[in-house]
Design an enzyme around this catalytic site. Structure first.
Site, short mmCIF file in Angstrom:
data_model
loop_
_atom_site.label_atom_id
_atom_site.label_comp_id
_atom_site.label_asym_id
_atom_site.label_seq_id
_atom_site.Cartn_x
_atom_site.Cartn_y
_atom_site.Cartn_z
CB CYS A 2 -0.89 0.01 1.23
SG CYS A 2 -1.89 -1.46 1.37
NE ARG A 27 6.26 0.95 -1.18
CZ ARG A 27 5.54 0.94 -0.08
NH1 ARG A 27 4.38 1.52 -0.05
NH2 ARG A 27 5.98 0.36 1.01
CD1 TRP A 74 -0.29 -6.10 -3.53
CD2 TRP A 74 0.16 -6.77 -1.45
NE1 TRP A 74 0.27 -7.34 -3.59
CE2 TRP A 74 0.56 -7.79 -2.34
CE3 TRP A 74 0.35 -6.97 -0.08
CZ2 TRP A 74 1.13 -8.98 -1.92
CZ3 TRP A 74 0.92 -8.16 0.33
CH2 TRP A 74 1.30 -9.15 -0.58
CG ASN A 100 0.14 2.33 3.73
OD1 ASN A 100 -0.91 2.27 3.09
ND2 ASN A 100 1.27 2.77 3.24
N GLY A 101 -0.92 -0.69 6.90
CA GLY A 101 -0.64 -1.45 8.12
C GLY A 101 -1.81 -2.36 8.46
CD GLU A 482 18.07 -14.39 -5.02
OE1 GLU A 482 17.40 -14.80 -4.06
OE2 GLU A 482 17.78 -13.35 -5.64
CE LYS A 486 15.11 -12.69 -7.84
NZ LYS A 486 15.62 -12.24 -6.59
CD GLU A 489 11.06 -12.71 -6.83
OE1 GLU A 489 10.25 -12.08 -6.15
OE2 GLU A 489 12.28 -12.51 -6.75
CG HIS A 505 19.51 -38.04 2.30
ND1 HIS A 505 19.88 -39.18 2.98
CD2 HIS A 505 20.66 -37.34 2.10
CE1 HIS A 505 21.20 -39.16 3.19
NE2 HIS A 505 21.69 -38.05 2.67
CE LYS A 604 12.43 -3.82 -4.55
NZ LYS A 604 13.17 -5.02 -4.99
C1 AGP Z 1 13.15 -10.83 -3.91
O1 AGP Z 1 13.22 -10.96 -5.27
C2 AGP Z 1 11.86 -10.72 -3.31
N1 AGP Z 1 10.97 -9.94 -4.01
C3 AGP Z 1 11.74 -10.83 -1.80
O2 AGP Z 1 12.11 -12.13 -1.50
C4 AGP Z 1 12.51 -9.86 -0.90
O3 AGP Z 1 13.88 -10.10 -0.98
C5 AGP Z 1 12.01 -10.02 0.55
O4 AGP Z 1 10.65 -9.69 0.60
C6 AGP Z 1 12.78 -9.19 1.55
O5 AGP Z 1 12.66 -7.83 1.30
P1 AGP Z 1 13.61 -6.78 2.01
O6 AGP Z 1 15.01 -7.08 1.57
O7 AGP Z 1 13.13 -5.46 1.54
O8 AGP Z 1 13.47 -6.98 3.49
#
Ligand code: AGP
Length: 609
Positions: A2, A27, A74, A100-101, A482, A486, A489, A505, A604
């Site tokens: 948001c 965001r 959001w 927000n929150g 990672e 990537k 997402e 395992h 974001k």
């Molecule tokens: C990464 O590509 C993500 N969108 C997500 O995992 C992100 O790294 C995570 O939400 C942590 O965010 P921050 O680093 O702003 O705390």
């Protein structure tokens, strides 16, 4: 996530607010709304979906107003519908709010408002209670009503309220959700995030918890929770506004991948002298303080937690302090063994991730000191930490984190060396060796980026795959995780990362002909082991693309295809290899026609739990 924007002044409130909300688009959001105060009337419009739909609704001259608030939502409580979009209006139509929150006690408040006051709720949100509460307390002073309402609310909030009955000002309050305010030539501004105001001012007030801020056309006044005026100074934001735009690339993600060499250089700049000695004035802890630390917990989420996994062995190696990596969302609830001898190292690009904020608060309650690696200056995590080390990635806009990740790793390495030097556990010569290797890293990253054509070709060969596995050993497990995140997402391909030694395992049961694997083999001390794992998969007819260091001769005999990153030390390899995977994910996403910078369901910064 948001976003809030407010404006009071001589310009057009709707234009200023929409421009601010547009700056926060990155965001992520799923609905938007605006409340304008015009000629003694409150005009509220909201739409689900993109901001353009809202812009079309308020295009007419009847929406030209000097004051208002806006919001991009959001969805958390309730679907992303028009009813659930903000602003919410009070039962009597006098007050509009954006929030927000999370209001944790909204169920109790809702029951009370319905039963005692007969208020009918029109949305499924927790936020709607705020509008009704403020209206109930509102006589003729909106600030007083906001103050009283806030006393009833538990949870996290940045709330901005307007009313046609107190038409000259926006009243806002914050608790555990970001809020800033500033002045420009045309009036007073308010927002949840810095980029919303950058176009208009670089000098902003960072509103602290429980503070109330009143914004009018020519003033920003800050008060404590009892409405006693406070004297606060402005913070100058030195971000380059142009840096927050795409700079010629089709997507922010691609721009940010290309910015990694600069981000790494910036993170090193001023932190290393000519003799390759460290100059980490940011970290003011003493040798005694560090010697008292018996354990480090790294807390982070998502990509930042993968940086933590890469940093852990390096901190242990150089600082000789045991390190555990915890997901913030797990750490905060699992009664961790934290004492005054614990150092909690929080990693966060945004500095606003709710789980990580709560994890550090939990740690502080238990007496630990908090050191954070944060990218956004003045963010909540930075402000609540005892020590802050800023990664210098610059603003990261794409939801998928790239340059924040590589600069977080560099930051962790510098921290490891600094701790080691202070504690006497690393020699000047070893420190110099890693520093010099780090200084070479931008050129190595550049080399991978230059290989984009080959990576694009590889993406073309594999973009239709429905399942992709990633394996590695040691630091390559973090790279595999990672890489997998990537891919998930931004391409929505089902992918999975696992330590190669774990295959036998259980997971090996999934391997049949043509099951597709990326095998990361950049860690020399684990090379032979990794070769056996690749053989193991090949024996079951898996299809394998191996990522190795230049000069490797043996993997190409077994794997179907090989991508070689430039030759480098084992500690540097995770910073270089991940760039290949970022580009691979990007091109697969593009071929699949995905919304690369704003993937579905993602935001974001995750400022809610
Ligand atoms: C990464 O590509 C993500 N969108 C997500 O995992 C992100 O790294 C995570 O939400 C942590 O965010 P921050 O680093 O702003 O705390």
């Amino acid at each position: 996530m948001c976003g809030i924007v407010g404006y009071a002044g001589s310009g057009s409130a709707k234009e200023m607010i929409l421009s601010g909300l547009n700056a926060l688009k990155y965001r992520g959001y799923d609905s938007a709304g605006i409340a304008l105060v015009r000629k003694g009337k409150l005009l509220v419009r909201k739409e689900s979906g993109k901001l353009e739909a809202l812009e079309a609704k308020v295009g007419g001259a009847e929406f030209d107003a000097p004051l208002g608030i806006g919001h991009t939502r959001w969805a958390t409580h309730g679907a992303p519908t028009r009813e659930n979009a903000h602003p919410h209006v009070s039962f009597d139509g006098r007050v509009a709010i954006v929030h927000n929150g999370i209001i944790e006690n909204f169920m109790e408040l809702k029951a009370e408002l319905a039963q005692k006051h007969g208020i009918r709720f029109v949305s499924e949100t927790d936020s709607e209670v705020i509008a009704h509460l403020i209206a109930l307390y509102f006589e003729d002073d909106l600030a007083e009503a906001v103050r009283k309402a806030a006393k009833r609310m538990h949870g996290a909030y940045a709330v901005a309220a307007v009313s046609a009955d107190d038409a000259e000002r926006i009243v806002a309050i914050r608790k555990d959700a970001p809020l800033i305010a500033g002045l420009c030539g045309e009036g007073g501004l308010l927002a949840s995030d810095i980029p919303a105001l950058l176009k208009y001012t670089r000098d902003v007030y960072l509103i602290e918890n429980d503070e109330i801020v009143i914004v009018t056309k020519d003033s920003v006044q800050i008060f404590d929770e009892e409405l006693t005026r406070l004297n606060r100074t402005k913070t100058h934001i030195d971000w380059d506004a142009v840096a927050a735009e795409r700079g010629g690339y089709e997507h922010f993600m691609m721009k940010e991948i290309h910015e990694q060499p600069t981000g790494i250089k910036e993170t090193l700049r001023h932190r290393v002298d000519a003799k390759k000695e460290l100059l980490l004035d940011d970290l003011a802890f003493t040798k005694e303080e560090l010697d008292a630390v018996d354990r480090i917990y790294i807390v982070a989420c998502g990509t930042a937690s993968h940086a933590g996994l890469v940093g852990k062995p390096v901190i242990e190696k150089y600082a000789r302090i045991p390190v555990e990596v915890d997901l913030s969302s797990e750490f905060r609830y699992r009664n961790p063994i934290v004492t005054e001898h614990t150092l909690v190292l929080a990693i966060s690009q945004s500095g606003e991730t709710s789980d990580t904020i709560e994890a550090i608060r939990e740690a502080k309650r238990r007496g630990a000191k908090v050191l954070s690696v944060v990218n956004v200056k003045g963010s909540s995590i930075a402000r609540e930490s005892d020590h802050v080390f800023y990664s210098a990635a610059g603003p990261e806009i794409a939801v998928a984190s790239t340059k924040a990740y590589t600069t977080q790793i560099v930051s962790l390495y510098l921290i490891a060396l600094h701790m080691g030097r202070l504690r006497g556990t690393v020699s000047a010569a070893d420190c110099k060796k890693l520093v010099e290797a780090l200084e070479q890293t931008p050129a190595l990253v550049e080399k991978v980026i230059k290989d984009e054509k080959r990576i694009r070709k590889l993406a073309k060969e594999h973009y239709k795959k429905e399942k992709i596995f990633f394996v590695g050993r040691g630091a390559d497990v973090a790279t595999a995780q990672e890489a997998s995140l990537k891919l998930k997402e931004i391409t929505y391909i089902n992918s999975f990362a696992i330590a190669a030694g774990e295959l036998k395992h259980g997971t090996i049961a999934l391997i049949t002909r043509n099951v597709f694997f990326f095998a990361v083999a950049t860690q020399s001390y684990l090379y032979e082991k990794m070769l056996s794992n690749i053989e193991e998969m090949k024996a079951r007819k898996a299809e394998i693309v191996a990522v190795v260091k230049e000069g490797d001769k043996r993997v190409k005999e077994i794997a179907d295809e090989v991508f070689a990153i430039p030759d480098c030390g084992d500690e540097i390899a995770p910073i270089v290899a991940v760039v290949f995977f970022q580009l691979f994910a990007y091109h697969v996403a593009k071929l699949r026609g995905r919304d690369i910078d704003q993937p579905r369901n993602l935001a974001k910064s995750v400022t809610v739990e």
